[in-house]
Design an enzyme around this catalytic site. Structure first.
Site, PDB file in Angstrom:
ATOM      1  CB  CYS A   1      -2.805   3.679  -5.589  1.00  0.00           C
ATOM      2  SG  CYS A   1      -4.142   2.853  -4.677  1.00  0.00           S
TER       3      CYS A   1
ATOM      4  CB  CYS B   1      -0.880  -0.017   1.257  1.00  0.00           C
ATOM      5  SG  CYS B   1      -1.858   1.482   1.529  1.00  0.00           S
TER       6      CYS B   1
END
Length: 283
Positions: free
Chosen positions: A206, A70
């Site tokens: 992302c 992440c």
């Protein structure tokens, strides 16, 4: 023992899939914090605490190394956890443990240089500037981690981040390809207008965006190279394990998937990306 992979949701599966390809005999435990996803709009302390709780759960599940799949967690929480929390966790669990991120491997892939390299600021004239666009969450964009760290290594690379608020959430909810295409096109065009042209390279900053990498590739001009985080992270982790033999990573090929949200089958979008239906258990 196992390799742990953590994300706010299903985006980290893009990294997880590549890691299992690279290390097929190793055991893996994946944790999606879907009860609190997405992280991109949260405050810094909130992100740190949620990431710490996720790593704690993975260590409890037997992980020796946790990969923060992440960008938001890696940008905001990783350094704090490595410096202040991980040493205490090693003492409590009584075994070698570590938390690793995905931004360092991405920057190495974007610059073609090792993390330890720093540019020679000799004042020589730069003949040409290459532009790198970073599509990311609002929190990652606010951290300016890509701008700062790439500039340390390459003066000839200019970095522009394009925050895409809401995109990770739409992917997490299993939005249709048509709906996602509109949003991706809007952000690619917004970055083009801000720069004055399209970037030479693009970073999907992302891991959720990797699920719709084909939409970004279609929206960008042909010839724009896209840096894919999963392969960059797998390359870096392979080098890391060659240097660090102290971690027990398991050898049975076990695959566990946990969620803090509602356990059960994931969305059709995830099934299409993964290539088969995927079921999560309660964390």
């Amino acid at each position: 023992m196992a390799i742990g992979v953590f994300d706010s949701g299903v985006g980290g599966l893009t990294v997880h899939r590549e890691l299992t390809r690279r290390f097929p005999e190793r055991d893996f435990v994946y944790l999606a914090d879907q009860a609190n996803a997405p992280y991109g709009g949260r405050g810094g302390e909130d992100i740190v605490e949620l990431t710490r709780a996720g790593c704690e759960r993975l260590f409890q599940a037997g992980a020796s190394v946790v990969v923060l799949a992440c960008n938001t967690a890696s940008a905001i929480a990783l350094r704090r956890l490595q410096q202040t929390w991980a040493p205490q966790a090693r003492e409590r669990f009584g075994r070698p443990l570590n938390v690793l991120g995905i931004i360092v491997p991405t920057i190495e892939a974007a610059t073609g240089l090792p993390w330890t390299y720093e540019a020679d600021r000799s004042g020589e004239k730069i003949e040409a500037i290459e532009i790198t666009g970073v599509f990311c969450t609002a929190a990652t964009a606010m951290s300016r981690v890509y701008e700062i760290e790439i500039d340390k290594r390459r003066e000839d690379l200019a970095v522009f981040s394009e925050p895409c608020p809401g995109l990770a959430g739409l992917i997490e909810l299993g939005a249709s390809a048509e709906e996602l295409k509109v949003v991706v096109n809007e952000h690619v065009d917004a970055l083009r207008r801000r720069i004055g042209r399209h970037p030479d390279k693009a970073i999907l900053g992302c891991t959720h965006y990797e699920i719709v990498a084909d939409l970004f590739a279609a929206a960008l001009p042909q010839g724009t190279s896209v840096i894919h985080q999963p392969s960059a992270v797998a390359d870096a982790l392979e080098r890391y394990f060659e240097r660090h033999g102290e971690y027990d990573l398991g050898s049975s090929g076990r695959r566990d998937f946990l969620t803090t949200g509602t356990p059960g089958p994931q969305s059709d979008l995830v099934a299409q990306f993964w290539g088969a239906p995927l079921t999560f258990a309660a964390a």
